[in-house]
Motif scaffolding. Structure first.
Motif, PDB file in Angstrom:
ATOM      1  N   ALA A  60       0.787  -1.395   0.025  1.00  0.00           N
ATOM      2  CA  ALA A  60      -0.031   0.091   0.019  1.00  0.00           C
ATOM      3  C   ALA A  60       0.889   1.374   0.031  1.00  0.00           C
ATOM      4  CB  ALA A  60      -0.997  -0.080   1.303  1.00  0.00           C
ATOM      5  N   VAL A  61       2.071   1.260   0.771  1.00  0.00           N
ATOM      6  CA  VAL A  61       2.849   2.377   0.853  1.00  0.00           C
ATOM      7  C   VAL A  61       3.504   2.609  -0.591  1.00  0.00           C
ATOM      8  CG1 VAL A  61       5.141   3.184   1.715  1.00  0.00           C
ATOM      9  CG2 VAL A  61       3.243   2.299   3.195  1.00  0.00           C
ATOM     10  N   ASN A  62       3.938   1.726  -1.263  1.00  0.00           N
ATOM     11  CA  ASN A  62       4.449   1.763  -2.571  1.00  0.00           C
ATOM     12  C   ASN A  62       3.409   2.235  -3.647  1.00  0.00           C
ATOM     13  OD1 ASN A  62       6.971   0.581  -1.801  1.00  0.00           O
ATOM     14  ND2 ASN A  62       6.655  -1.441  -2.423  1.00  0.00           N
ATOM     15  N   GLN A  63       2.135   1.745  -3.529  1.00  0.00           N
ATOM     16  CA  GLN A  63       1.176   2.169  -4.291  1.00  0.00           C
ATOM     17  C   GLN A  63       0.856   3.665  -4.272  1.00  0.00           C
ATOM     18  OE1 GLN A  63      -2.620  -0.001  -3.854  1.00  0.00           O
ATOM     19  NE2 GLN A  63      -3.131   0.691  -5.796  1.00  0.00           N
ATOM     20  N   ARG A  64       0.699   4.042  -2.904  1.00  0.00           N
ATOM     21  CA  ARG A  64       0.506   5.555  -2.569  1.00  0.00           C
ATOM     22  C   ARG A  64       1.639   6.329  -3.121  1.00  0.00           C
ATOM     23  NH1 ARG A  64      -1.756   3.300   2.446  1.00  0.00           N
ATOM     24  NH2 ARG A  64      -3.884   3.596   2.331  1.00  0.00           N
ATOM     25  N   THR A  65       2.979   5.663  -3.153  1.00  0.00           N
ATOM     26  CA  THR A  65       3.901   6.597  -3.576  1.00  0.00           C
ATOM     27  C   THR A  65       3.872   6.666  -5.095  1.00  0.00           C
ATOM     28  OG1 THR A  65       5.661   6.017  -1.772  1.00  0.00           O
ATOM     29  CG2 THR A  65       6.631   6.653  -3.621  1.00  0.00           C
ATOM     30  N   TYR A  66       3.549   5.686  -5.822  1.00  0.00           N
ATOM     31  CA  TYR A  66       3.322   5.740  -7.071  1.00  0.00           C
ATOM     32  C   TYR A  66       2.239   6.917  -7.532  1.00  0.00           C
ATOM     33  CZ  TYR A  66       1.882   4.269 -11.867  1.00  0.00           C
ATOM     34  OH  TYR A  66       1.324   4.188 -13.075  1.00  0.00           O
ATOM     35  N   LEU A  67       1.204   6.517  -6.762  1.00  0.00           N
ATOM     36  CA  LEU A  67      -0.066   7.604  -7.164  1.00  0.00           C
ATOM     37  C   LEU A  67       0.503   8.907  -7.043  1.00  0.00           C
ATOM     38  CD1 LEU A  67      -3.146   5.870  -5.425  1.00  0.00           C
ATOM     39  CD2 LEU A  67      -2.377   5.665  -8.049  1.00  0.00           C
ATOM     40  N   ARG A  68       1.196   9.246  -5.998  1.00  0.00           N
ATOM     41  CA  ARG A  68       1.698  10.693  -5.677  1.00  0.00           C
ATOM     42  C   ARG A  68       2.783  11.044  -6.790  1.00  0.00           C
ATOM     43  NH1 ARG A  68       1.767   9.204   0.482  1.00  0.00           N
ATOM     44  NH2 ARG A  68      -0.176   9.773   0.784  1.00  0.00           N
ATOM     45  N   ALA A  69       3.550  10.201  -7.240  1.00  0.00           N
ATOM     46  CA  ALA A  69       4.562  10.357  -7.990  1.00  0.00           C
ATOM     47  C   ALA A  69       3.793  10.727  -9.569  1.00  0.00           C
ATOM     48  CB  ALA A  69       5.517   9.117  -8.379  1.00  0.00           C
ATOM     49  N   LEU A  70       2.848  10.037  -9.923  1.00  0.00           N
ATOM     50  CA  LEU A  70       1.964  10.458 -11.145  1.00  0.00           C
ATOM     51  C   LEU A  70       1.451  11.654 -10.861  1.00  0.00           C
ATOM     52  CD1 LEU A  70      -0.151   7.196 -11.884  1.00  0.00           C
ATOM     53  CD2 LEU A  70       1.656   8.217 -13.390  1.00  0.00           C
ATOM     54  N   GLU A  71       0.684  12.067 -10.032  1.00  0.00           N
ATOM     55  CA  GLU A  71       0.171  13.323  -9.920  1.00  0.00           C
ATOM     56  C   GLU A  71       1.049  14.412  -9.939  1.00  0.00           C
ATOM     57  OE1 GLU A  71      -3.811  12.563  -7.108  1.00  0.00           O
ATOM     58  OE2 GLU A  71      -1.899  12.752  -6.169  1.00  0.00           O
ATOM     59  N   ALA A  72       2.477  14.074  -9.347  1.00  0.00           N
ATOM     60  CA  ALA A  72       3.455  15.206  -9.333  1.00  0.00           C
ATOM     61  C   ALA A  72       3.968  15.588 -10.726  1.00  0.00           C
ATOM     62  CB  ALA A  72       4.400  14.956  -8.117  1.00  0.00           C
ATOM     63  N   HIS A  73       4.231  14.327 -11.434  1.00  0.00           N
ATOM     64  CA  HIS A  73       4.724  14.547 -12.751  1.00  0.00           C
ATOM     65  C   HIS A  73       3.694  14.931 -13.864  1.00  0.00           C
ATOM     66  CE1 HIS A  73       8.102  13.358 -15.245  1.00  0.00           C
ATOM     67  NE2 HIS A  73       7.521  12.635 -16.129  1.00  0.00           N
TER      68      HIS A  73
END
Length: 215
Positions: A60-73
């Motif tokens: 779940a931590v990895n997935q949330r990191t990915y989602l935030r990275a997508l939004e930031a990029h």
């Protein structure tokens, strides 16, 4: 050149990538993937539908990191819609009572079922078709639960083109997707569509890094 909106079934894509390639392409830049799949089209938006996993804290931590990275990029043109997991309580095969029964060996186990994702994809697909939001609808999924929504969207907007981009592991779509064009998401497209290993949020300065297990 045609305008395109992509509708990404997150778990359908995830399970396809995991089965064929393991974790190596999880750090996926979805808008870049769509551009690589449809290079002659003008990308209007990517609508990403997924659910944060339950009972697996590290995942779940990895997935949330990915989602935030997508939004930031991609601060514009990317929409993330989160569904939910609901707990299923299957009955014991021995006594047919609830999963918290006292049978030996114990049958106390839980499973989770993803909810709302298919409905959300279908609703946006029909809504965008009614609004004339794009000339092409690209559906990244092979899930036949989406067939009724695709049929409705085609009736609402007969002039709109609909395509399936099949996740890895799918050789052809179900016959239920009658009349819908399709193509495969190959490894070359996935490899060429990765986020930078470290994504910086320009608004906050926060850095999101590719999880170690995803390298």
């Amino acid at each position: 050149m045609s305008t395109v909106i992509a509708y990404v079934d997150g778990f359908n894509l995830y399970y396809g990538m995991r089965a064929k390639y393991g974790r190596r392409y999880y750090w996926l830049d979805l808008p870049e993937l769509v551009r690589n799949l449809r290079p002659a089209d003008q990308l209007v938006a990517v609508r990403y539908f997924t659910t944060v996993v339950r009972a697996e804290p590290a995942a779940a931590v990895n997935q949330r990191t990915y989602l935030r990275a997508l939004e930031a990029h991609h601060p514009r043109g990317l929409e993330i819609s989160l569904g939910r997991f609901t707990e299923k309580k299957p009955r014991c095969r021995t006594c047919r009572s609830s999963w918290q029964c006292g049978c030996v060996p114990p049958r106390s186990y839980r499973t989770f079922e993803e909810k709302a994702t298919d409905v959300a994809i279908g609703a946006r697909l029909v809504e965008d078709s009614a609004l004339g939001a794009s000339e092409v609808a690209l559906i990244i999924s092979a899930d036949t639960d989406l067939v009724p929504a695709v049929e409705s969207a085609r009736r609402v907007s007969p002039q709109r083109s609909f395509y399936l981009a099949l996740p890895p592991g799918n050789t052809s779509p179900s016959r239920s997707f009658d009349g819908v064009g399709y193509f495969h998401i190959n490894e070359t497209a996935l490899r060429a569509s990765q986020l930078p290993d470290a994504v910086v949020d320009q608004a906050t300065g926060t850095v999101y890094e590719r999880p170690a297990k995803w390298k």
